[in-house]
Design a protein around this motif. Structure first.
Motif, PDB file in Angstrom:
ATOM      1  N   PHE A   1      -0.504  12.320  -8.968  1.00  0.00           N
ATOM      2  CA  PHE A   1      -1.931  12.089  -8.734  1.00  0.00           C
ATOM      3  C   PHE A   1      -2.298  10.623  -8.986  1.00  0.00           C
ATOM      4  O   PHE A   1      -3.059  10.013  -8.224  1.00  0.00           O
ATOM      5  CB  PHE A   1      -2.777  12.989  -9.637  1.00  0.00           C
ATOM      6  N   LEU A   2      -1.743  10.058 -10.073  1.00  0.00           N
ATOM      7  CA  LEU A   2      -2.093   8.687 -10.451  1.00  0.00           C
ATOM      8  C   LEU A   2      -1.659   7.691  -9.371  1.00  0.00           C
ATOM      9  O   LEU A   2      -2.415   6.771  -9.011  1.00  0.00           O
ATOM     10  CB  LEU A   2      -1.442   8.330 -11.788  1.00  0.00           C
ATOM     11  N   PHE A   3      -0.458   7.889  -8.831  1.00  0.00           N
ATOM     12  CA  PHE A   3       0.039   6.912  -7.857  1.00  0.00           C
ATOM     13  C   PHE A   3      -0.553   7.143  -6.468  1.00  0.00           C
ATOM     14  O   PHE A   3      -0.658   6.190  -5.689  1.00  0.00           O
ATOM     15  CB  PHE A   3       1.567   6.931  -7.835  1.00  0.00           C
ATOM     16  N   ILE A   4      -0.938   8.369  -6.168  1.00  0.00           N
ATOM     17  CA  ILE A   4      -1.711   8.567  -4.932  1.00  0.00           C
ATOM     18  C   ILE A   4      -3.027   7.808  -5.031  1.00  0.00           C
ATOM     19  O   ILE A   4      -3.454   7.140  -4.078  1.00  0.00           O
ATOM     20  CB  ILE A   4      -1.967  10.067  -4.686  1.00  0.00           C
TER      21      ILE A   4
ATOM     22  N   SER B   1      -8.847  11.440  -7.481  1.00  0.00           N
ATOM     23  CA  SER B   1      -9.582  11.417  -8.750  1.00  0.00           C
ATOM     24  C   SER B   1     -10.002  12.827  -9.153  1.00  0.00           C
ATOM     25  O   SER B   1     -10.041  13.155 -10.343  1.00  0.00           O
ATOM     26  CB  SER B   1     -10.808  10.510  -8.646  1.00  0.00           C
ATOM     27  N   PHE B   2     -10.317  13.671  -8.168  1.00  0.00           N
ATOM     28  CA  PHE B   2     -10.607  15.077  -8.455  1.00  0.00           C
ATOM     29  C   PHE B   2      -9.415  15.737  -9.149  1.00  0.00           C
ATOM     30  O   PHE B   2      -9.573  16.469 -10.143  1.00  0.00           O
ATOM     31  CB  PHE B   2     -10.938  15.801  -7.139  1.00  0.00           C
ATOM     32  N   LEU B   3      -8.227  15.468  -8.660  1.00  0.00           N
ATOM     33  CA  LEU B   3      -7.023  16.051  -9.261  1.00  0.00           C
ATOM     34  C   LEU B   3      -6.765  15.478 -10.650  1.00  0.00           C
ATOM     35  O   LEU B   3      -6.319  16.193 -11.554  1.00  0.00           O
ATOM     36  CB  LEU B   3      -5.825  15.793  -8.351  1.00  0.00           C
ATOM     37  N   LEU B   4      -7.052  14.188 -10.840  1.00  0.00           N
ATOM     38  CA  LEU B   4      -6.819  13.569 -12.148  1.00  0.00           C
ATOM     39  C   LEU B   4      -7.844  14.029 -13.178  1.00  0.00           C
ATOM     40  O   LEU B   4      -7.501  14.296 -14.335  1.00  0.00           O
ATOM     41  CB  LEU B   4      -6.864  12.045 -12.009  1.00  0.00           C
ATOM     42  N   ILE B   5      -9.109  14.116 -12.769  1.00  0.00           N
ATOM     43  CA  ILE B   5     -10.145  14.578 -13.701  1.00  0.00           C
ATOM     44  C   ILE B   5      -9.882  16.025 -14.100  1.00  0.00           C
ATOM     45  O   ILE B   5     -10.084  16.415 -15.255  1.00  0.00           O
ATOM     46  CB  ILE B   5     -11.549  14.421 -13.066  1.00  0.00           C
TER      47      ILE B   5
ATOM     48  N   VAL C   1       0.838  -1.209   0.000  1.00  0.00           N
ATOM     49  CA  VAL C   1       0.000   0.000   0.000  1.00  0.00           C
ATOM     50  C   VAL C   1       0.865   1.246   0.000  1.00  0.00           C
ATOM     51  O   VAL C   1       0.547   2.252  -0.652  1.00  0.00           O
ATOM     52  CB  VAL C   1      -0.948  -0.007   1.212  1.00  0.00           C
ATOM     53  N   LEU C   2       1.980   1.186   0.716  1.00  0.00           N
ATOM     54  CA  LEU C   2       2.844   2.354   0.867  1.00  0.00           C
ATOM     55  C   LEU C   2       3.630   2.668  -0.398  1.00  0.00           C
ATOM     56  O   LEU C   2       3.950   3.834  -0.669  1.00  0.00           O
ATOM     57  CB  LEU C   2       3.805   2.131   2.036  1.00  0.00           C
ATOM     58  N   ALA C   3       3.951   1.652  -1.192  1.00  0.00           N
ATOM     59  CA  ALA C   3       4.827   1.828  -2.361  1.00  0.00           C
ATOM     60  C   ALA C   3       4.334   2.901  -3.330  1.00  0.00           C
ATOM     61  O   ALA C   3       5.118   3.763  -3.750  1.00  0.00           O
ATOM     62  CB  ALA C   3       5.005   0.489  -3.079  1.00  0.00           C
ATOM     63  N   PRO C   4       3.048   2.901  -3.743  1.00  0.00           N
ATOM     64  CA  PRO C   4       2.598   3.973  -4.648  1.00  0.00           C
ATOM     65  C   PRO C   4       2.711   5.364  -4.042  1.00  0.00           C
ATOM     66  O   PRO C   4       3.038   6.328  -4.750  1.00  0.00           O
ATOM     67  CB  PRO C   4       1.132   3.606  -4.933  1.00  0.00           C
ATOM     68  N   PHE C   5       2.459   5.481  -2.721  1.00  0.00           N
ATOM     69  CA  PHE C   5       2.579   6.795  -2.075  1.00  0.00           C
ATOM     70  C   PHE C   5       4.028   7.267  -2.068  1.00  0.00           C
ATOM     71  O   PHE C   5       4.297   8.454  -2.307  1.00  0.00           O
ATOM     72  CB  PHE C   5       2.036   6.728  -0.642  1.00  0.00           C
TER      73      PHE C   5
END
Length: 780
Positions: A112-115, A143-147, A6-10
């Motif tokens: 944003f994607l990896f968060i 998702s707000f940031l990605l959209i 779980v931590l790796a993408p962050f």
């Protein structure tokens, strides 16, 4: 190990901005691509362990006293979703390398994607309801940031805000359900809550718990009428749509419903809500998809309809229906992810997604057309063994015919369900044919912004992999049956199904339902131009978007009027509002709770020096009211603070006295610096009414503070904590100065936050001074 997954993408999101500046010559995606791929390999390696029934639990303590821990649990259901998140995340990252130009703000995109990827893994792996909620809302934020990635476009900002408002409000409702659920079950662990199912079902809060949690699930998974955010979210880059809006985020609500099925499944209310809204969403989403002219809009409404179908199968509640839902979750991720990528390719290589301008691309883009063919026909459920969508669609029809219930009311509704299933599937067939043939068949309808040509291999690779899954699973479905589908179904239903997947089941009712869908769907598609006028009547001018816009605009108009009423620019007014609320709220609380008590017991003797200092302080405080000069008033007010320091000395508290002296000295100096630039007091005219109001407010605050001080000394409802500090200061803090130990050790975190706030305020003041100085230099 799960916590590191779980931590790796962050961590990746944290590191991207640091190395982005040094690798501008190479696409950032190449550096982050190994992270989701390694995660996928890790989850793939756990497939054998989980399929044997050996689930994995990892606990990282957070706030154990409140039952808040990062508990991560890997079973069949969470493994399925983790593999989808990491596997499709890998393909989306690869696809984005060729889709997004290096001149884009790639550091923002991958952060944003990896968060989002980490938040989704947190949602599906969390065993603690509060940790799940934390990650749940983090998916909404990311998702707000990605959209809104292309924030210079008004449509992107609108879609991002709409998605966040709807999903966050649903998440807050879900949090309310979690609080009630954990209170009733006496645990914050989902596994333990499931073990206390009988207690939950017998609770008077059961209906509220179910409604609040389903509200969160429905908003996130775009169920009617909360589906309106998903089409507007298509303003995001296509890799985002392929990842968030087909395989991961929109399935978070599906996951939550499935995860809590062992608690709510089997109840009539659960069946009515989940099945009813699921079928309604299926029919409405498929019906509205045919109306769209943008490729991604068609896929958006098709996603809505497919999510409705999965939700309805969860509502059916039988073991076969749960298995079918799990199977379709996998199938939908493969064919819909590939179709979104194909839509992005068409947009990228032709310059448009408007289906009215497209056509005849089959000869110009043969590989993309082939991918679209398998994806669209699988989505349509065409009865051929190379389409995995047909297998789960036929299971949907079969389970709709065999719904079990002991309720007479539910039994009376069951004959309608197969009819609605066929109706929604007919329009599913129509929009699938519409998507493929109007884009790739026939002749080009006009000049396109870009001369059509086939996409590069790098962009085609990801949809090719997904389509291979469509074909292979269609031909050999049992490859994923026992290692993936069976453990996931067992995690949801509580029992492992004994299901052997195959294409041919004989001439069963579900086969005739599929053939009816193909026949009627073909007829509807060929006659589209004649019956599409029905959209002028249904929905016509009716629209859930209009309701949203009305509520949104009305809310901001009311907020603007309210704000303009009290935001007058006068500090005196703002202080008045604060003090009036303080007096009202505290006074009512004292009155309602009978909190005012006077007790003369345990009073210390008062000496004449103390009385003299108190009298001087009172005179100084009164003098500040009548003085006409601000500087003199501040100096006199300092007498009150310094007098308080003397009282601390009299009461044998030298540390407090020293602290008060320092604070009072600094405060007086700062006041002198600030008030020196303000106009003189005698230049400010006040009406008699304003003066009277000021007097009333001042007297009320003074009386209130006096009453609270007396009541706090007189009331002994709770045992004082001072004894604990006195006894433990040396043991816990290593010091005998109790006050210092409290501030530095026992309340060390609080003190640190206070220092942090002061530091932030100082930085803010410094920034404002710099900006003002720069503006003055520009003006000069």
């Amino acid at each position: 190990m799960l916590q590191f997954a779980v931590l790796a993408p962050f961590l990746t999101a944290l590191l991207v901005p640091f190395f982005f500046r040094y690798i501008r010559q190479v696409h950032t995606g190449w550096f982050v691509l190994p992270v989701p791929f390694l995660l996928f390999i890790y989850f793939l390696s756990q497939m054998g362990t989980v399929s044997e029934g050996d689930n994995i639990l990892t606990v990282v303590e957070w706030v154990p006293s409140l039952g808040m821990n990062f508990s991560f649990y890997l079973d069949g259901l969470s493994l399925l979703f983790s593999m989808l998140i990491s596997g499709i995340g890998t393909l989306v990252t690869l696809y984005s390398i060729f889709y997004l130009n290096k001149n884009e703000k790639l550091n923002n995109f991958y952060v944003f994607l990896f968060i989002f990827m980490g938040a989704m893994l947190g949602v599906v792996l969390s065993d603690n309801v509060y940790a799940l909620y934390l990650f749940w809302e983090l998916t909404s934020l990311s998702s707000f940031l990605l959209i809104g990635y292309w924030y210079d476009r008004e449509a992107s900002r609108y879609g991002a805000l709409k998605s966040m408002i709807i999903t966050v409000l649903g998440g807050l409702a879900m949090l309310g359900g979690f609080i009630l659920l954990s209170y009733v079950a006496g645990s914050t662990s989902i596994r333990e809550i499931i073990g206390a199912t009988d207690v939950v079902l017998e609770s008077p809060y059961f209906v509220a718990i179910l409604l609040l949690i389903l509200l969160g699930a429905f908003t996130k998974s775009a169920q009617f009428p909360f589906h309106i955010w998903l089409p507007d979210a298509m303003e995001a880059p296509t890799p985002v749509s392929a990842f968030l809006h087909s395989a991961t985020m929109v399935k978070a609500g599906i996951y939550l419903t499935a995860r809590l099925f062992l608690i709510f499944g089997g109840t009539d209310l659960f069946f009515l809500l989940v099945t009813g809204f699921g079928l309604l969403t299926l029919c409405w989403g498929s019906y509205m998809a045919v109306r769209q002219t943008d490729l991604k809009a068609i896929l958006a409404f098709s996603t809505i309809s497919q999510l409705g179908m999965i939700m309805s199968m969860l509502g059916f509640g039988t073991k076969a229906a749960i298995f079918a839902a799990i199977f379709h979750i996998f199938n939908h991720a493969t064919f819909k992810g590939s179709l979104f990528m194909v839509a992005g390719i068409v947009d990228h290589e032709t310059g448009t997604r408007d289906i009215r301008k497209l056509g005849g691309l089959m000869t110009l883009m043969p590989i993309s057309a082939t991918l679209a063919f398998f994806g669209a026909f699988s989505m349509a459920g065409v009865p051929l063994p190379v389409f995995n969508g047909f297998l789960s669609k036929e299971m949907f029809f079969e389970t709709s015919l065999h719904i079990e219930s002991t309720s007479a009311f539910v039994s009376a509704l069951t004959p309608i369900i197969p009819v609605l299933a066929v109706l929604g599937s007919i329009f599913t067939f129509v929009y699938s044919m519409y998507f493929f043939f109007q884009t790739f068949a026939g002749n080009t309808k006009g000049d396109l912004p870009v001369k059509p040509h086939e996409a590069p291999l790098g962009m085609l690779l990801s949809p090719i992999v997904l389509i291979l899954f469509v074909v292979v699973v269609g031909l050999l479905p049992n490859l994923i049956n026992h290692p993936i589908l069976t453990p996931a179904t067992a995690a949801v239903f509580g029992e492992a199904p004994e299901k052997h997947l195959k294409f041919w089941h004989g001439f069963e009712p579900q086969l005739f339902m599929s053939l009816a869908v193909v026949a009627l769907g073909t007829l509807f598609y060929l006659t589209m131009k004649k019956w599409k006028v029905i959209y002028n009547w249904l929905p016509g001018r009716m629209s859930a978007n209009k309701v949203y816009d009305f509520i949104y605009n009305t809310q901001f108009k009311i907020a603007e009027k309210t704000t303009n009423t009290y935001m007058t620019g006068s500090i005196r007014h703002y202080v008045m509002y604060i003090l009036i609320f303080l007096v009202g709220a505290t006074g009512v609380t004292l009155y309602v709770t009978d909190g005012f008590v006077i007790s003369t017991d345990d009073l210390a003797p008062i000496s004449w020096p103390e009385i003299a200092v108190a009298v001087v302080m009172a005179i100084a405080a009164f003098a500040t009211i009548v003085m006409k000069n601000r500087i003199a008033a501040i100096l006199v007010l300092g007498v009150v603070g310094f007098g308080l320091s003397l009282l601390f000395v009299f009461f044998r508290a030298p540390d407090l006295a020293l602290t008060q002296l320092i604070v009072e000295t600094v405060t007086v100096a700062l006041f002198l610096l600030c008030f020196y630039h303000l106009p003189k007091l005698d230049t400010e005219k006040q009406s008699p009414g304003a003066r009277t109001l000021n007097m009333i407010i001042s007297a009320s605050v003074g009386i209130l503070v006096t009453l609270v001080a007396i009541a706090s000394h007189s009331s002994k409802k709770f045992e004082t904590i001072s004894h604990y500090f006195i006894e433990e200061s040396h043991h816990l803090g290593g010091g005998d100065n109790v006050v210092n130990v409290i501030l530095v050790d026992m309340r060390g975190l609080d003190t640190l936050f206070e220092i942090t706030v002061l530091g932030l305020a100082a930085l803010g003041i410094y920034a404002m001074i710099r900006l003002r100085k720069e503006e003055e230099e520009l003006d000069s």
